[in-house]
Each structure stands twice: as C-alpha cells, then as structure tokens.
Design an enzyme around this catalytic site. Structure first.
Site, PDB file in Angstrom:
ATOM      1  N   ASP A  93     -55.381  10.421 -43.558  1.00  0.00           N
ATOM      2  CA  ASP A  93     -54.310   9.905 -42.715  1.00  0.00           C
ATOM      3  C   ASP A  93     -54.273   8.214 -42.570  1.00  0.00           C
ATOM      4  OD1 ASP A  93     -52.303   9.894 -40.687  1.00  0.00           O
ATOM      5  OD2 ASP A  93     -53.667   9.992 -38.920  1.00  0.00           O
ATOM      6  N   ASP A 309     -47.011   7.102 -43.759  1.00  0.00           N
ATOM      7  CA  ASP A 309     -47.802   7.782 -43.244  1.00  0.00           C
ATOM      8  C   ASP A 309     -48.336   9.040 -43.738  1.00  0.00           C
ATOM      9  OD1 ASP A 309     -49.608   8.983 -41.022  1.00  0.00           O
ATOM     10  OD2 ASP A 309     -48.335   9.010 -39.530  1.00  0.00           O
TER      11      ASP A 309
END
Ligand SMILES: *[C@@H]1O[C@H](CO)[C@@H](O)[C@H](O)[C@H]1NC(C)=O
Ligand SMILES: *[C@@H]1O[C@H](CO)[C@@H](O)[C@H](O)[C@H]1NC(C)=O
Ligand SMILES: *[C@@H]1O[C@H](CO)[C@@H](O)[C@H](O)[C@H]1NC(C)=O
Ligand SMILES: *[C@@H]1O[C@H](CO)[C@@H](O)[C@H](O)[C@H]1NC(C)=O
Ligand SMILES: *[C@@H]1O[C@H](CO)[C@@H](O)[C@H](O)[C@H]1NC(C)=O
Ligand SMILES: *[C@@H]1O[C@H](CO)[C@@H](O)[C@H](O)[C@H]1NC(C)=O
Length: 434
Positions: A93, A309
């Site tokens: 992430d 992201d």
C-alpha cells in the site's frame, strides 16, 4: 488504502544513521507479488470502493453492490517474520505508511471462534518468535473504508526475500482486526498512524544498507497477468517505454504526507471506427494515437494533486472533475447508487478507446478504456451492464486501474515520482538508484 489524519509532528531526519547491512544486497531488493482477484476478502474490504463515495452516501447503504468484487485486485507480497519465521502475505500500500500483520490471537479469526479466514494470508505468532520484542505501545489504525486494526507495536526480524533480512524492524501486531489481510504501508513517515514517528520499513532498508535511497519502483503487470513486482532501491528500464519523467511530489500543508503529483488534464479518446490492431505488448500507444482520427476531449484538472495508491482498486475523482470526465466518456452514463458508480455503455470497451492522464503539464500516461470498463454481468432484462472504473470520491486517487498502465518510481528521499508508460515485459534492465 488511504489512511488520513492531521499532521502535527515533523519527522527528524537526523535520526537516520547508516548501519551495516544484515544480509548483503546488490543495492536493490526485488519483491515479487501476487495479484489476487476476488479471494474472499473481508466484508469491510469488499465494501471498500463503495465506502469511498461522497460523504452523503453512506457506505453501508451500498453494501449490496457485490458484482464489483470480481474486478477487485489486491497486490500482496510475502514477508517472513520472526524466528522461527511466520510467513504472512500483506497488502502492498503506497497510501499508508505502517506495516501491520495479523496476530494468530485475533478473536475474529475462524480458529479463535470468529468468522474471518485468517489462514488464507497467514498470521504471526509473536509468542513463538524468540526475537520479537513488544514495546508495549498501542497501535490503532482505521482506513477510509472503516477497516481497522488494533494491537501492539514491537520489533522483530523481517525477511523480505530468501536472502535479505531486516533486523529490529518496527511493525504492529493486530490482536483485533476485522480485515483478513495485513497491510504493508510503504508511504512517507509523515503518514504513519502514531504521533511518535519511527523508521518504517522502506526507510529501515536504507538505514541497514540494503538500498541507497528510500525509493522503489512499482510494476503491477497487466490486467491478465498474475505477476508484478516492486523494486526497492532500483529502477527497471526494461519495463517502460518513452521517457521516465521525474515530477516533484506535491506538498500538502507544507509537508509531504502523500505520494501525489500534479494532474494537469484528463483527456478521453474515442475511436470512431476501429481501424488498427492494438498491440499492448509493444505499448505503441503514442505512435498509434498520432495516426488516429477519433474524438479527443480534454478536461482541465488544474494541477490537482493526484495520489498514486496501490492499495485502492479503482480510481477516484472529485465530483466536478468526475462529471466532466463521465460526460466525455459516455454522455448517457447514469450514476447508480447501488453500484456506487456510473453505469456506462459496454461497447466503449474498444481496444483503441482510452483515457490519457497528463501530469505536470507534459507527461501523458494512456490507460486503455478496456481497463476502465468493468462488466457487472447481465441485468435482469438480459443485456450486459458495465460500470466505469473511475468513481466519485472526496480526493483524487489513482488506484490500480491507473497504475497498471504506468511504471512509477517513488523516490521518497528526493520527493519525486517518475512515471512512464508501462511496457509489459519479462525482460530486466535494473539500475540501482543512488
Ligand atoms: C448528495 O445527494 C444528493 C441527492 O441525493 C445529490 O444531488 C448530491 O449530488 C449528492 N452530493 C454529493 C456531494 O454527491
Ligand atoms: C503461539 O506460540 C506459542 C508458543 O510456541 C504456542 O504455545 C501457541 O499455541 C501458539 N499459538 C497459536 C495460535 O498458534
Ligand atoms: C484497542 O485494544 C485495547 C486493548 O484491548 C483497548 O484498550 C482499546 O480500547 C482498543 N482501541 C480501540 C480504538 O478500539
Ligand atoms: C513503539 O514503537 C512504535 C513504532 O516504532 C513507536 O511509534 C513508539 O513510540 C514506540 N514506543 C516506545 C515506548 O518506544
Ligand atoms: C488530446 O488532446 C489533448 C489536449 O489538446 C492533448 O494534450 C493530447 O495529446 C491529445 N491526445 C491524443 C491522443 O490525441
Ligand atoms: C451503446 O452504444 C452503441 C454504439 O454507439 C449503440 O448502438 C447502443 O445502442 C448503445 N447501447 C445502449 C444501451 O445505449
């Protein structure tokens, strides 16, 4: 998965001192990751996309929107933690900055009488590891999707690959979580969940001499592929075409919390007739487009900072931009609350249709429309239904459906992100970032 909070403490860069490495590296660390599609993630993760809708739509109102689950992708890498080692898979992430793993004691795991299958991605038994040190500080994180993890901070050794180990790495052990997979947040230290900043895994890799800069390159692979990798400390020149353009990361309130760069415009290319065969392998996007005769509509996005992201499956656009983009893509598109997005004409998924994202006024990344049109299956009346993979959100977040088309080099030390059009390839031409 974006974690957001207000930023109060500055990070003391002087805390970094170089230590000898624990295991020797060639100056880079390559970690392969698995691409998971619809593998029984927890309910809250399944609700992830719908939860990111504008504030006045409650996430839980949309939890019936199951078809999307098939399109969700998660990039998961393997870590071996402790001694003897527990193997865990964690969601990679760029939108958060803490590493946490699931404790085998989580009461919500099936083995402990709960409902979550924690074995799928593995758990960590801190009692069994002789090298684990609990620092008795509480850890708590909640992501925008409302998934949470509550536990304790500690340190242990972490093997990133078979031969490369970090010692005394800080991470949290979640003794209570409603997620079934841990998260490997690799963002800026500024975005760490706690008030006391610490050296997170990417920064520790530099401190322990595995890499020269806190920098990594992300190659997610194609939609069809099940292989991708992250290269800490290096860049693979075989994985992109054209220039790798270096762009300064956008500041936020005078700080660098987010891996975001200015997005200048979004343009939508629609082919009037499909004329030429499209060869994704060669990534001949630009040369093809120069010869095309389709419609090309541009939307000015005023250099809005766009967060790159890897923890978000789709891409999110603020309402005003979203409306213009959807109008350009399909003026008959209709917002559907249950689906949590716009229902569009499935015939848009033509190989030569595309959406181009222009960064910093000059760098184009072309995303084939086929990557942005999600099939929802057949409706009651028999026709195929499709949804657009760009959904309204409160922030501008470019997730996996954008990142698959880009090769991106995140340089946290230099505060730059370099991007290029991806070239899907098994070739390798790695250069150490120094
Ligand atoms: C909130 O909902 C109303 C009607 O339900 C809609 O018109 C409006 O656009 C929504 N606001 C946002 C920010 O989406
Ligand atoms: C964790 O390890 C301890 C010590 O080896 C062991 O007693 C315990 O049963 C393990 N717990 C789980 C859930 O595996
Ligand atoms: C986290 O767990 C601790 C220990 O069980 C508890 O005291 C605390 O209230 C929990 N925090 C949250 C935010 O749930
Ligand atoms: C425990 O570790 C976390 C993460 O490294 C850190 O934020 C916290 O300040 C540490 N607590 C103590 C008491 O050192
Ligand atoms: C579409 O138009 C924009 C703005 O004029 C331009 O920057 C972009 O290169 C064009 N894209 C294509 C594929 O022609
Ligand atoms: C989708 O677009 C095609 C081609 O423009 C058109 O023929 C068809 O009627 C459209 N379908 C719907 C459901 O609007």
């Amino acid at each position: 998965m974006l974690f957001s909070r207000s930023f109060t403490l500055a990070f003391a860069a002087s805390a970094f001192a170089s230590l000898p490495g624990f295991g020797s590296s060639d100056g880079f660390v390559k970690m392969e990751f698995d691409i998971l599609k619809d593998l029984g993630l927890s309910t809250s993760l399944n609700d992830f996309i719908t939860s990111l809708l504008p504030e006045n739509l409650s996430a839980r109102d949309n939890s019936g929107s199951a078809p999307l689950i098939n399109e969700r992708t998660f990039y998961v890498s393997k870590l071996s933690i402790g001694n003897p080692a527990s193997e865990v898979e964690v969601l990679l992430d760029t939108g958060s900055s803490d590493l946490w793993v699931m404790s085998s004691r989580n009461p919500q795991c099936k083995d402990n009488g709960g409902s979550i299958d924690c074995e799928q991605y593995g758990t960590y038994n801190e009692t069994a590891s002789t090298t684990f040190k609990n620092n008795h500080t509480n850890f708590y994180i909640q992501y925008l999707d409302k998934t949470y993890a509550n536990g304790t901070w500690g340190t242990d050794q972490i093997a990133l690959t078979d031969s490369l180990k970090l010692k005394d790495a800080s991470f949290a052990v979640a003794e209570d979580s409603d997620s079934n997979v841990g998260v490997f947040g690799i963002g800026f230290i500024e975005l760490e969940s706690g008030l006391e900043k610490y050296i997170n895994v990417p920064a520790l890799m530099k401190q322990q001499g595995l890499i020269n800069k806190v920098a990594y390159s992300l190659y997610l692979g194609s939609m069809e592929s099940n292989k991708g990798n992250i290269l800490f400390g290096g860049v693979d020149h075989a994985k992109y075409s054209g220039d790798l353009k270096e762009i300064d990361i956008s500041l936020q309130d005078g700080k660098y919390p987010y891996l975001q760069i200015p997005l200048t415009q979004i343009s939508v290319q629609k082919e009037s007739s499909s004329s030429k065969a499209f060869d994704a392998k060669d990534s001949k996007f630009s040369s093809l487009f120069n010869k095309r005769s389709g419609d090309n509509q541009s939307i000015n996005t005023n250099s809005a900072p766009a967060l790159l992201d890897s923890g978000t499956t789709l891409s999110l656009l603020p309402d005003d931009i979203m409306k213009l983009v959807v109008e350009a893509i399909d003026h008959e598109a209709a917002y559907n609350t249950a689906a949590g997005g716009y229902i569009v004409n499935c015939t848009l998924a033509l190989p030569l249709n595309s959406v181009t994202f222009t960064f910093d006024g000059e760098k184009d990344i072309v995303v084939p429309m086929t990557d942005l049109i999600i099939s929802l299956g057949n409706s009651g009346t028999g026709g195929q239904q499709c949804m657009l993979g760009l959904v309204p959100g409160s922030m501008l977040i470019l997730g996996d459906n954008f990142l698959r088309s880009a090769y991106s080099v995140f340089n946290l030390d230099d505060k730059t992100i370099s991007i290029a059009q991806v070239k899907y390839s098994d070739d390798q031409d790695i250069q150490v970032i120094s």
